[in-house]
Design a protein around this motif. Structure first.
Motif, PDB file in Angstrom:
ATOM      1  N   UNK A 314       0.790  -1.276   0.023  1.00 14.37           N
ATOM      2  CA  UNK A 314       0.038  -0.097  -0.010  1.00 14.37           C
ATOM      3  C   UNK A 314       0.966   0.954  -0.117  1.00 14.37           C
ATOM      4  N   UNK A 315       1.628   1.158   0.871  1.00 12.76           N
ATOM      5  CA  UNK A 315       2.798   2.629   0.946  1.00 12.76           C
ATOM      6  C   UNK A 315       3.540   2.704  -0.567  1.00 12.76           C
ATOM      7  N   UNK A 316       4.014   1.626  -1.230  1.00 11.06           N
ATOM      8  CA  UNK A 316       4.553   1.690  -2.382  1.00 11.06           C
ATOM      9  C   UNK A 316       3.547   2.240  -3.554  1.00 11.06           C
ATOM     10  N   UNK A 317       2.721   1.407  -3.469  1.00 12.25           N
ATOM     11  CA  UNK A 317       1.468   2.181  -4.433  1.00 12.25           C
ATOM     12  C   UNK A 317       1.276   3.456  -4.352  1.00 12.25           C
ATOM     13  N   UNK A 318       1.058   3.965  -2.977  1.00 12.69           N
ATOM     14  CA  UNK A 318       0.878   5.370  -2.953  1.00 12.69           C
ATOM     15  C   UNK A 318       1.921   6.143  -3.448  1.00 12.69           C
ATOM     16  N   UNK A 319       3.219   5.826  -3.105  1.00 13.38           N
ATOM     17  CA  UNK A 319       4.534   6.728  -3.644  1.00 13.38           C
ATOM     18  C   UNK A 319       4.310   6.987  -5.018  1.00 13.38           C
ATOM     19  N   UNK A 320       3.933   5.666  -5.753  1.00 10.39           N
ATOM     20  CA  UNK A 320       3.736   5.609  -7.117  1.00 10.39           C
ATOM     21  C   UNK A 320       2.630   6.657  -7.568  1.00 10.39           C
ATOM     22  N   UNK A 321       1.950   6.986  -6.835  1.00  9.45           N
ATOM     23  CA  UNK A 321       0.907   8.157  -7.205  1.00  9.45           C
ATOM     24  C   UNK A 321      -0.176   7.502  -7.365  1.00  9.45           C
ATOM     25  N   UNK A 322      -0.706   6.146  -6.880  1.00 14.32           N
ATOM     26  CA  UNK A 322      -1.861   5.801  -6.902  1.00 14.32           C
ATOM     27  C   UNK A 322      -2.878   6.139  -5.752  1.00 14.32           C
ATOM     28  N   UNK A 323      -4.178   6.156  -5.942  1.00 19.54           N
ATOM     29  CA  UNK A 323      -5.436   6.150  -5.132  1.00 19.54           C
ATOM     30  C   UNK A 323      -5.837   4.809  -5.242  1.00 19.54           C
ATOM     31  N   UNK A 324      -5.914   4.326  -3.871  1.00 23.26           N
ATOM     32  CA  UNK A 324      -6.300   2.977  -3.635  1.00 23.26           C
ATOM     33  C   UNK A 324      -7.723   2.929  -3.146  1.00 23.26           C
ATOM     34  N   UNK A 325      -8.611   2.416  -3.967  1.00 18.04           N
ATOM     35  CA  UNK A 325      -9.897   2.598  -3.304  1.00 18.04           C
ATOM     36  C   UNK A 325     -10.879   1.115  -3.741  1.00 18.04           C
ATOM     37  N   UNK A 326     -12.123   1.022  -3.265  1.00 21.87           N
ATOM     38  CA  UNK A 326     -12.965  -0.053  -3.479  1.00 21.87           C
ATOM     39  C   UNK A 326     -13.732   0.056  -4.662  1.00 21.87           C
ATOM     40  N   UNK A 327     -13.941  -1.041  -5.423  1.00 15.81           N
ATOM     41  CA  UNK A 327     -14.855  -0.926  -6.459  1.00 15.81           C
ATOM     42  C   UNK A 327     -16.345  -0.478  -6.209  1.00 15.81           C
ATOM     43  N   UNK A 328     -16.992   0.077  -6.877  1.00 16.82           N
ATOM     44  CA  UNK A 328     -18.419   0.376  -6.978  1.00 16.82           C
ATOM     45  C   UNK A 328     -19.121   0.116  -8.269  1.00 16.82           C
ATOM     46  N   UNK A 329     -20.259   0.274  -8.338  1.00 15.54           N
ATOM     47  CA  UNK A 329     -21.145   0.233  -9.456  1.00 15.54           C
ATOM     48  C   UNK A 329     -20.942   1.147 -10.637  1.00 15.54           C
ATOM     49  N   UNK A 330     -19.961   2.187 -10.186  1.00 13.73           N
ATOM     50  CA  UNK A 330     -19.436   3.229 -11.187  1.00 13.73           C
ATOM     51  C   UNK A 330     -17.950   2.837 -11.809  1.00 13.73           C
ATOM     52  N   UNK A 331     -17.343   1.996 -11.198  1.00 11.57           N
ATOM     53  CA  UNK A 331     -15.862   1.696 -11.581  1.00 11.57           C
ATOM     54  C   UNK A 331     -16.190   0.670 -13.082  1.00 11.57           C
ATOM     55  N   UNK A 332     -15.517   1.397 -13.949  1.00  7.35           N
ATOM     56  CA  UNK A 332     -15.533   0.616 -15.061  1.00  7.35           C
ATOM     57  C   UNK A 332     -14.486  -0.630 -14.935  1.00  7.35           C
ATOM     58  N   UNK A 333     -15.338  -1.714 -15.470  1.00  7.47           N
ATOM     59  CA  UNK A 333     -14.611  -3.165 -15.120  1.00  7.47           C
ATOM     60  C   UNK A 333     -13.330  -3.562 -15.883  1.00  7.47           C
ATOM     61  N   UNK A 334     -12.511  -4.173 -15.360  1.00  6.24           N
ATOM     62  CA  UNK A 334     -11.539  -4.924 -16.068  1.00  6.24           C
ATOM     63  C   UNK A 334     -12.225  -6.496 -16.606  1.00  6.24           C
ATOM     64  N   UNK A 335     -12.318  -6.678 -17.782  1.00  3.12           N
ATOM     65  CA  UNK A 335     -12.744  -7.843 -18.137  1.00  3.12           C
ATOM     66  C   UNK A 335     -11.733  -8.788 -18.986  1.00  3.12           C
ATOM     67  N   UNK A 336     -11.587  -9.930 -18.797  1.00  5.92           N
ATOM     68  CA  UNK A 336     -10.853 -10.695 -19.444  1.00  5.92           C
ATOM     69  C   UNK A 336     -11.420 -11.122 -20.999  1.00  5.92           C
ATOM     70  N   UNK A 337     -12.876 -11.490 -20.934  1.00  8.83           N
ATOM     71  CA  UNK A 337     -13.691 -11.708 -21.989  1.00  8.83           C
ATOM     72  C   UNK A 337     -14.938 -10.943 -21.804  1.00  8.83           C
TER      73      UNK A 337
END
Ligand SMILES: [Zn+2]
Length: 337
Positions: A314-337
């Motif tokens: 988590x610390x390293x991801x924040x250092x890389x400039x990421x916001x870490x959050x939970x998925x919700x109905x508005x999050x655009x999906x990552x889908x393999x198929x």
């Protein structure tokens, strides 16, 4: 002289034979007594060690780490509740399908207001750092829970003031119900990951899929009061068990569900559990260069190094400039198929 000595010799010879026979009987009797005693001691040690193993396995089963067991030529194999694909022939467990490398497949989220500040309103602790919305997102997702690790994961997320998503499976004991609720009460996202996690059963027909989906949906609703529309396929949508995954993706879409795969995997579903360091390294290397990343991890009894890796990750991801959050109905999906 020799004539008078002969009977004496016969007598002593017979006595010797009798003695020898006695000795043999005593030795045989001793052996017959000692061997069972040794065997008993050996078996007692064996039973005690097996009892220990059984207790450990029962703990794992109780916590949902083991969903099935299989007997094959006298040996018992355990099927762990993680996204493993099962090869019936060799019972080798294969790591989950590879994550997508193509970041074009990931749509950006439309709630990505740059400059928005996410404040954790469930927390009274005002000293906690606020997370700035950077427009670059990592969604940590934990499959197969709840488990004995759930509380620890929630604690770590809370300490770092970030949210994650738990794709849960069906468990009906009191502790698990409390854990479903703890996930929701702490402001994290909850999603469905099937009730049984039994590939053969779930993917056998749409009817089976629907029954399983409704069962886990009702369980989560009963425990949390939340009717979640987030779904993750056991094995992901690219699993090799379902003959035609589109039958199921269509079902989900038609019923208002959104399913999420991943484009980074902690590889913590491998049969040999990676170390904390390996998990951190793998995730960071896969996240790098992407703006929207869904990370696959597991919430399960034997995934201790996943929990150990979490704070540093988590610390390293924040250092890389990421916001870490939970998925919700508005999050655009990552889908393999
Ligand atoms: Zn799973």
């Amino acid at each position: 002289m020799s004539d008078t000595n002969q009977p004496n010799e016969v007598v002593s010879d017979r006595r010797r034979r009798v003695n020898r026979l006695k000795k043999m009987i005593i030795i045989t009797a001793l052996i017959l007594i000692i061997i069972p005693i040794i065997l008993c001691v050996f078996l007692m040690i064996k039973v005690s060690s097996l009892q220990k193993t059984v207790d450990e396995l029962m703990d794992l089963k109780q916590s949902g780490a083991i969903v099935a067991q299989k007997n094959n030529s006298g040996k018992t194999y355990y099927v762990y509740a993680s996204d493993l694909q099962k090869n019936e022939q060799t019972l080798d467990y294969i790591i989950e399908s590879k994550p997508l490398d193509n970041s074009n497949d990931i749509a950006s989220t439309d709630d990505a207001g740059v400059g928005d500040i996410i404040v954790d309103d469930t927390q009274d602790d005002i000293e906690k750092e606020e997370q700035v919305d950077t427009g670059k997102y990592v969604y940590l997702t934990f499959d197969d829970g709840p488990s004995i690790q759930t509380e620890k994961i929630l604690e770590i997320l809370d300490e770092h003031n970030v949210k994650a998503t738990f794709f849960v499976v069906g468990k009906n004991d009191e502790e698990s119900y409390a854990r479903y609720k703890a996930i929701v009460d702490s402001g994290n996202s909850i999603g469905l990951h099937s009730y049984t996690h039994d590939y053969a059963q779930i993917y056998a027909s749409v009817e089976n899929f629907e029954a399983d989906l409704n069962r886990i949906s009702d369980t989560v609703y009963e425990a949390t009061g939340v009717r979640t529309m987030l779904y993750r396929f056991p094995g992901g949508s690219s699993n090799s068990i379902a003959d035609d995954i589109y039958v199921f993706t269509k079902y989900l879409t038609e019923h208002g569900y959104t399913y999420y795969d991943w484009n980074s995997s902690s590889r913590d579903a491998a049969s040999v559990m990676p170390t904390k360091e390996a998990i951190i390294e793998t995730v960071l290397s896969e996240v790098s260069g992407k703006d929207n990343v869904v990370v696959l991890m597991h919430d399960s009894a034997r995934k201790e190094s996943t929990v150990e890796a979490l704070p540093e990750l988590i610390v390293k991801l924040k250092e890389m400039g990421y916001t870490i959050k939970g998925l919700d109905e508005n999050s655009k999906p990552v889908q393999h198929r």
